[in-house]
Motif scaffolding. Structure first.
Motif, PDB file in Angstrom:
ATOM      1  N   VAL A 350       8.558   4.834   6.381  1.00  0.00           N
ATOM      2  CA  VAL A 350       9.898   4.306   6.674  1.00  0.00           C
ATOM      3  C   VAL A 350       9.871   2.855   7.140  1.00  0.00           C
ATOM      4  CG1 VAL A 350      10.790   6.592   7.227  1.00  0.00           C
ATOM      5  CG2 VAL A 350       9.847   5.173   9.066  1.00  0.00           C
ATOM      6  N   CYS A 351       8.696   2.305   7.424  1.00  0.00           N
ATOM      7  CA  CYS A 351       8.618   0.913   7.885  1.00  0.00           C
ATOM      8  C   CYS A 351       9.051  -0.034   6.764  1.00  0.00           C
ATOM      9  CB  CYS A 351       7.196   0.575   8.335  1.00  0.00           C
ATOM     10  SG  CYS A 351       6.999  -1.144   8.869  1.00  0.00           S
ATOM     11  N   PRO A 352      10.085  -0.848   6.955  1.00  0.00           N
ATOM     12  CA  PRO A 352      10.576  -1.696   5.863  1.00  0.00           C
ATOM     13  C   PRO A 352       9.707  -2.912   5.583  1.00  0.00           C
ATOM     14  CG  PRO A 352      11.850  -2.117   7.849  1.00  0.00           C
ATOM     15  CD  PRO A 352      10.917  -0.977   8.175  1.00  0.00           C
ATOM     16  N   THR A 353       8.937  -3.344   6.566  1.00  0.00           N
ATOM     17  CA  THR A 353       8.181  -4.588   6.414  1.00  0.00           C
ATOM     18  C   THR A 353       6.731  -4.381   6.048  1.00  0.00           C
ATOM     19  OG1 THR A 353       7.519  -4.651   8.746  1.00  0.00           O
ATOM     20  CG2 THR A 353       9.642  -5.644   8.180  1.00  0.00           C
ATOM     21  N   GLY A 354       6.194  -3.183   6.295  1.00  0.00           N
ATOM     22  CA  GLY A 354       4.767  -2.967   6.131  1.00  0.00           C
ATOM     23  C   GLY A 354       3.984  -3.385   7.354  1.00  0.00           C
ATOM     24  N   ALA A 355       4.670  -3.493   8.497  1.00  0.00           N
ATOM     25  CA  ALA A 355       3.972  -3.855   9.734  1.00  0.00           C
ATOM     26  C   ALA A 355       2.995  -2.766  10.134  1.00  0.00           C
ATOM     27  CB  ALA A 355       4.984  -4.086  10.857  1.00  0.00           C
ATOM     28  N   ILE A 356       3.338  -1.527   9.844  1.00  0.00           N
ATOM     29  CA  ILE A 356       2.430  -0.421  10.118  1.00  0.00           C
ATOM     30  C   ILE A 356       2.083   0.229   8.786  1.00  0.00           C
ATOM     31  CG2 ILE A 356       4.329   1.207  10.628  1.00  0.00           C
ATOM     32  CD1 ILE A 356       2.405   2.416  12.758  1.00  0.00           C
ATOM     33  N   THR A 357       0.801   0.290   8.474  1.00  0.00           N
ATOM     34  CA  THR A 357       0.347   0.794   7.183  1.00  0.00           C
ATOM     35  C   THR A 357      -0.623   1.944   7.368  1.00  0.00           C
ATOM     36  OG1 THR A 357      -1.409  -0.879   7.141  1.00  0.00           O
ATOM     37  CG2 THR A 357       0.636  -1.419   6.017  1.00  0.00           C
ATOM     38  N   TYR A 358      -0.692   2.785   6.344  1.00  0.00           N
ATOM     39  CA  TYR A 358      -1.581   3.952   6.377  1.00  0.00           C
ATOM     40  C   TYR A 358      -2.993   3.495   6.034  1.00  0.00           C
ATOM     41  CZ  TYR A 358      -2.325   9.000   6.259  1.00  0.00           C
ATOM     42  OH  TYR A 358      -2.710  10.284   6.543  1.00  0.00           O
ATOM     43  N   ALA A 359      -3.955   3.953   6.815  1.00  0.00           N
ATOM     44  CA  ALA A 359      -5.307   3.404   6.683  1.00  0.00           C
ATOM     45  C   ALA A 359      -6.308   4.345   6.037  1.00  0.00           C
ATOM     46  CB  ALA A 359      -5.836   3.001   8.066  1.00  0.00           C
ATOM     47  N   TYR A 360      -6.013   5.652   5.981  1.00  0.00           N
ATOM     48  CA  TYR A 360      -7.036   6.572   5.465  1.00  0.00           C
ATOM     49  C   TYR A 360      -6.401   7.707   4.677  1.00  0.00           C
ATOM     50  CZ  TYR A 360     -11.368   9.268   5.308  1.00  0.00           C
ATOM     51  OH  TYR A 360     -12.482   9.947   4.889  1.00  0.00           O
ATOM     52  N   PRO A 361      -6.341   7.555   3.337  1.00  0.00           N
ATOM     53  CA  PRO A 361      -6.825   6.403   2.571  1.00  0.00           C
ATOM     54  C   PRO A 361      -5.827   5.253   2.606  1.00  0.00           C
ATOM     55  CG  PRO A 361      -5.889   8.022   1.093  1.00  0.00           C
ATOM     56  CD  PRO A 361      -5.837   8.632   2.467  1.00  0.00           C
ATOM     57  N   ARG A 362      -6.324   4.069   2.328  1.00  0.00           N
ATOM     58  CA  ARG A 362      -5.463   2.901   2.266  1.00  0.00           C
ATOM     59  C   ARG A 362      -4.538   2.998   1.058  1.00  0.00           C
ATOM     60  NH1 ARG A 362     -10.585   1.516   3.703  1.00  0.00           N
ATOM     61  NH2 ARG A 362     -10.844   0.300   5.630  1.00  0.00           N
ATOM     62  N   ALA A 363      -3.449   2.254   1.118  1.00  0.00           N
ATOM     63  CA  ALA A 363      -2.504   2.259   0.002  1.00  0.00           C
ATOM     64  C   ALA A 363      -3.184   1.807  -1.291  1.00  0.00           C
ATOM     65  CB  ALA A 363      -1.315   1.357   0.321  1.00  0.00           C
ATOM     66  N   SER A 364      -4.076   0.841  -1.192  1.00  0.00           N
ATOM     67  CA  SER A 364      -4.771   0.355  -2.389  1.00  0.00           C
ATOM     68  C   SER A 364      -5.642   1.441  -2.999  1.00  0.00           C
ATOM     69  CB  SER A 364      -5.619  -0.871  -2.033  1.00  0.00           C
ATOM     70  OG  SER A 364      -6.511  -0.580  -0.963  1.00  0.00           O
ATOM     71  N   GLU A 365      -6.289   2.243  -2.168  1.00  0.00           N
ATOM     72  CA  GLU A 365      -7.127   3.334  -2.668  1.00  0.00           C
ATOM     73  C   GLU A 365      -6.278   4.459  -3.258  1.00  0.00           C
ATOM     74  OE1 GLU A 365     -10.730   2.696   0.597  1.00  0.00           O
ATOM     75  OE2 GLU A 365      -8.985   3.911   1.093  1.00  0.00           O
ATOM     76  N   GLN A 366      -5.164   4.753  -2.603  1.00  0.00           N
ATOM     77  CA  GLN A 366      -4.252   5.762  -3.135  1.00  0.00           C
ATOM     78  C   GLN A 366      -3.676   5.305  -4.470  1.00  0.00           C
ATOM     79  OE1 GLN A 366      -3.842   9.045  -2.713  1.00  0.00           O
ATOM     80  NE2 GLN A 366      -2.797   8.959  -0.726  1.00  0.00           N
ATOM     81  N   GLY A 367      -3.314   4.025  -4.536  1.00  0.00           N
ATOM     82  CA  GLY A 367      -2.763   3.491  -5.776  1.00  0.00           C
ATOM     83  C   GLY A 367      -3.756   3.543  -6.920  1.00  0.00           C
ATOM     84  N   LEU A 368      -5.020   3.239  -6.642  1.00  0.00           N
ATOM     85  CA  LEU A 368      -6.052   3.311  -7.676  1.00  0.00           C
ATOM     86  C   LEU A 368      -6.203   4.739  -8.190  1.00  0.00           C
ATOM     87  CD1 LEU A 368      -8.386   2.121  -9.317  1.00  0.00           C
ATOM     88  CD2 LEU A 368      -9.879   2.492  -7.326  1.00  0.00           C
ATOM     89  N   LYS A 369      -6.141   5.698  -7.295  1.00  0.00           N
ATOM     90  CA  LYS A 369      -6.258   7.104  -7.713  1.00  0.00           C
ATOM     91  C   LYS A 369      -5.103   7.497  -8.614  1.00  0.00           C
ATOM     92  CE  LYS A 369      -6.652  11.796  -5.859  1.00  0.00           C
ATOM     93  NZ  LYS A 369      -6.773  12.620  -4.624  1.00  0.00           N
ATOM     94  N   TRP A 370      -3.887   7.141  -8.213  1.00  0.00           N
ATOM     95  CA  TRP A 370      -2.719   7.519  -9.010  1.00  0.00           C
ATOM     96  C   TRP A 370      -2.735   6.828 -10.373  1.00  0.00           C
ATOM     97  CZ3 TRP A 370       2.168   7.713  -5.373  1.00  0.00           C
ATOM     98  CH2 TRP A 370       1.898   8.601  -4.308  1.00  0.00           C
ATOM     99  N   ARG A 371      -3.127   5.564 -10.390  1.00  0.00           N
ATOM    100  CA  ARG A 371      -3.181   4.845 -11.666  1.00  0.00           C
ATOM    101  C   ARG A 371      -4.231   5.452 -12.586  1.00  0.00           C
ATOM    102  NH1 ARG A 371      -4.964  -1.271 -11.401  1.00  0.00           N
ATOM    103  NH2 ARG A 371      -6.998  -0.256 -11.549  1.00  0.00           N
ATOM    104  N   THR A 372      -5.368   5.855 -12.005  1.00  0.00           N
ATOM    105  CA  THR A 372      -6.421   6.494 -12.797  1.00  0.00           C
ATOM    106  C   THR A 372      -5.942   7.827 -13.360  1.00  0.00           C
ATOM    107  OG1 THR A 372      -8.145   5.445 -11.457  1.00  0.00           O
ATOM    108  CG2 THR A 372      -8.781   7.393 -12.719  1.00  0.00           C
ATOM    109  N   LEU A 373      -5.277   8.622 -12.523  1.00  0.00           N
ATOM    110  CA  LEU A 373      -4.749   9.907 -12.991  1.00  0.00           C
ATOM    111  C   LEU A 373      -3.799   9.713 -14.168  1.00  0.00           C
ATOM    112  CD1 LEU A 373      -3.977  11.658  -9.566  1.00  0.00           C
ATOM    113  CD2 LEU A 373      -5.547  12.524 -11.308  1.00  0.00           C
ATOM    114  N   LEU A 374      -2.855   8.795 -14.013  1.00  0.00           N
ATOM    115  CA  LEU A 374      -1.808   8.642 -15.022  1.00  0.00           C
ATOM    116  C   LEU A 374      -2.321   7.960 -16.288  1.00  0.00           C
ATOM    117  CD1 LEU A 374       0.996   7.687 -12.517  1.00  0.00           C
ATOM    118  CD2 LEU A 374       0.931   9.763 -13.919  1.00  0.00           C
TER     119      LEU A 374
END
Length: 690
Positions: A350-374
């Motif tokens: 819900v953070c609009p700015t990205g001031a608080i981000t998810y670290a485990y897994p990181r968004a970049s790692e999650q994104g790589l997984k989803w892109r690989t799947l699709l």
């Protein structure tokens, strides 16, 4: 990388050539990899290459076999292709999905993150009715150091554990660091009491029970108990109530109402009904040192929570079910307690700015997984991909239960185009990753919600989905692309997935290939740029829901605005800016996060927010929201304010006794000239006195 697939005693119609082509690897199909063909597994793990085993049921057996295999040096990963699609009514058409799952399993492990450490020496506080508390203590006291806090009732005659009593003022903390604060105001001091029962026998009102506390509402001041306890001296009706604080590592609460009403309880706290022995088994294991990932990263400079002690965005505080996030207005930031954080990730969603981000897994790692799947799914011939995001606990159990039901011909199973993706928590992803998945080629993103979710998480997910849906529909991608599914049984999940799989939605013609960034706004911009490029229609702007919108316009009432620029200093995203050369209020809509700090700060109440996504080039350009004629110093002519602001100030102060004559004129001067004029007036006054 070596991939081992097994059709589990020929119960899955696996096509090794199709899967191998998608993975660019020659695969051998096994049927009893965990039994008669275990030699193939042993040979693979001796090569030194990473090994992917397409079986999770026998994960433990393979692990034991690896320990017994001489020369085994490989890293082993496991992936479930059986319940997720191999056991389903349309399993023969599920090869693209199974290839995608195998490809994702071959990705590198998530990078390590800082950890949070808990240390417990086993100091356990049991709160409840005395007999029940003693029964629980008896089952764990061989490994835990037990203290009881009596809540009435009759206990055993023998004092086996320390007993506290009184009224609980507060209980706070977490595993290894609980603090109990209580007030002891009862006439009987349990430390001095010998449980001789003389007071129980002597009391004519029966106001003293075998919990050895006086029930003051029944006592009529006979004081026979005091006489009976003269030697021990444990009873004193004149004793002043005392406050105490005790430290514990663990808490077992047997009361009907728990000490914590939040959805996510602190680790180390257990509310027990007296029946489920699993709770006591878990308690017995909590002695020692424990670690968990620090699930979040916080960047204060991006935070829109507050400026100058004025609150703007409270989204993370309101959604946290663990009450781990609090406000520090004086420091213009939030504070996250990592010991209470359970890693749900709802705050990052819900953070609009990205001031608080998810670290485990990181968004970049999650994104790589989803892109690989699709991408793997599409390259293997799959169409209309649906990402099913579910939790690793109940969601995972539902998916596996559905697969087993399908094998028994009691359900259809997970459809061939539905790709299950396990998350630590379903609330940990939001509009940035969902839009990225849509850009990568997913026709739908579905989040599976169960009764394990906090209600505020559901509200937050719905708000984020409404925003994502409004964006893609506004761009002309018709249909429903983001859905929240409800299920608590495999049957309910089966019905929901069958309905989902039957729908066909419009998607981008060319899938995106960008890498998801760790910064939320950067990812959103890349996803939007791609979707706009492929969009069936290009409106100038898309109206967005007010709740949870990360984009929008700022509307300024020019009649009210005095260009004091308080809003500029309050804006955390540099969306509102001044002009050093002219009295102007400028705005860059791309930067606006709709936090509302500008509206809260404005002394004239001249600002309103307009949630929308502007799609014209002006979105990235600075535009003037308000401007006025500068006010020049009456002495030197240098501009030092706006005509409107100075006139408003003069109007308000003209009748004030301190601003008459020369003092009022000085308000029309710049700061330098005002000092000079005051100094000159003082000198003239001194000369006049001489």
């Amino acid at each position: 990388m070596t991939t081992l697939i097994c059709d589990c005693n020929k119960t899955m119609p696996l096509q090794e050539k199709t899967l191998g082509a998608a993975l660019h690897e020659e695969l051998t199909l096994h049927s009893t990899l965990c039994r008669r063909e275990a030699g193939a597994f042993q040979a693979a793990i001796r090569t030194g290459a990473d090994v992917v085993v397409a079986c999770t049921q026998e994960k433990r057996l393979f692990g034991e076999l690896a320990q017994q295999t001489e020369g085994a040096v490989s890293t082993i990963r496991f992936v479930n292709i059986r319940e997720t699609g191999g056991w389903s009514r349309d399993a023969a058409q599920a090869m693209p999905k199974l290839a995608a799952l195998l490809a994702a399993a071959r990705l590198p492990e998530a990078e390590p993150v800082p950890t949070v450490t808990y240390r417990s020496s086993g100091r356990l506080l049991v709160i409840g009715e005395l007999a029940q508390a003693e029964r629980a203590a008896a089952m764990v006291s061989d490994v835990l150091d037990v203290t009881l806090f009596a809540q009435g009732g009759a206990g055993a005659q023998e004092r086996r554990w320390p007993v506290l009593a009184g009224s609980i003022d507060s209980l706070s903390g977490w595993l290894g660091a609980f603090e109990l604060k209580f007030s002891q105001g009862n006439p009987i001091d349990l430390d001095l009491c010998t449980r001789c029962n003389a007071c129980v026998t002597a009391c004519p009102e029966g106001a003293i029970g075998l919990d050895y506390q006086v029930k003051l509402d029944r006592c009529t001041d006979h004081r026979a108990c005091v006489q009976a306890c003269q030697v021990a001296g444990a009873i004193d009706f004149e004793r002043v109530a005392q406050s105490h604080a005790e430290q514990f590592d663990l808490v077992l609460d047997l009361r009907g109402a728990p000490a914590f009403t939040r959805h996510a309880l602190p680790q180390g706290y257990f509310h027990w009904d007296g029946q489920d022995l699993q709770t006591l088994l878990r308690l017995r294991e909590l002695v020692g040192e424990f670690e968990k990932p620090k699930f979040f990263v916080y960047k204060q400079k991006l935070c829109a929570h507050s400026r100058n002690e004025v609150v703007g965005c409270n989204a993370c505080i309101e959604i946290c079910s663990a009450e781990a996030i609090s406000s520090e207005k004086s420091r213009q930031q939030i504070k996250v307690n990592p010991n209470l954080c359970v890693g749900c990730g709802a705050c990052t969603t819900v953070c609009p700015t990205g001031a608080i981000t998810y670290a485990y897994p990181r968004a970049s790692e999650q994104g790589l997984k989803w892109r690989t799947l699709l991408s793997t799914y599409a390259q293997a011939g799959g169409k209309d991909a649906v990402l099913l995001l579910h939790s690793q606990v109940k969601g995972q159990a539902l998916v596996e239960g559905l697969g087993r039901s399908a094998q028994l011909k009691k359900a259809a199973g997970v459809p061939a185009n539905v790709i299950p993706v396990a998350l630590w928590h379903t609330a940990s992803t939001g509009v940035d990753l969902w839009l990225s998945a849509f850009a990568f080629g997913a026709s739908q993103v579905a989040v599976l919600a169960t009764d394990e979710e906090a209600l505020q998480y559901i509200d937050g997910l719905k708000a984020q989905m409404a925003v994502a849906q409004a964006i893609v529909n506004g761009l002309g991608y018709t249909g429903t692309h983001f859905q929240l599914l409800w299920a608590n049984t495999p049957g309910e999940l089966d019905a929901a997935l069958q309905a989902l799989a039957r729908t066909r939605q419009l998607v981008a013609r060319v899938p995106a290939r960008f890498a998801v960034a760790q910064e939320k706004r950067s990812t959103l911009e890349m996803a939007l740029d791609h979707l706009l490029e492929q969009a069936p229609q290009r409106p100038e702007a898309i109206a967005l829901p007010a709740a949870g919108s990360p984009f929008g316009n700022v509307i300024v009432d020019k009649d009210k605005c005095t260009l004091c620029l308080s809003c500029v200093s309050a804006c955390p995203a540099s969306a509102l800016q001044d002009n050093p050369e002219l009295p102007q209020l400028r705005f860059i809509e791309k930067n606006c996060v709709q936090c509302g700090l500008c509206a809260s700060t404005c002394p004239e109440d001249a600002i309103t927010l307009q949630p929308r996504l502007l799609l014209t080039p002006e979105r990235k350009e600075a535009r003037v929201l308000n401007e006025t004629q500068p006010y020049g110093c009456i002495r030197c002519g240098k501009p030092f304010g706006t005509l409107k602001a100075i006139e408003a100030m003069l109007g308000k102060l003209a009748g004030h006794s301190m601003f008459q004559g020369a003092a009022l004129e000085r308000l029309k001067m710049c700061g330098d000239c005002r000092v000079i004029d005051i100094y000159s007036a003082d000198n003239e006054a001194k000369i006049g006195d001489i």
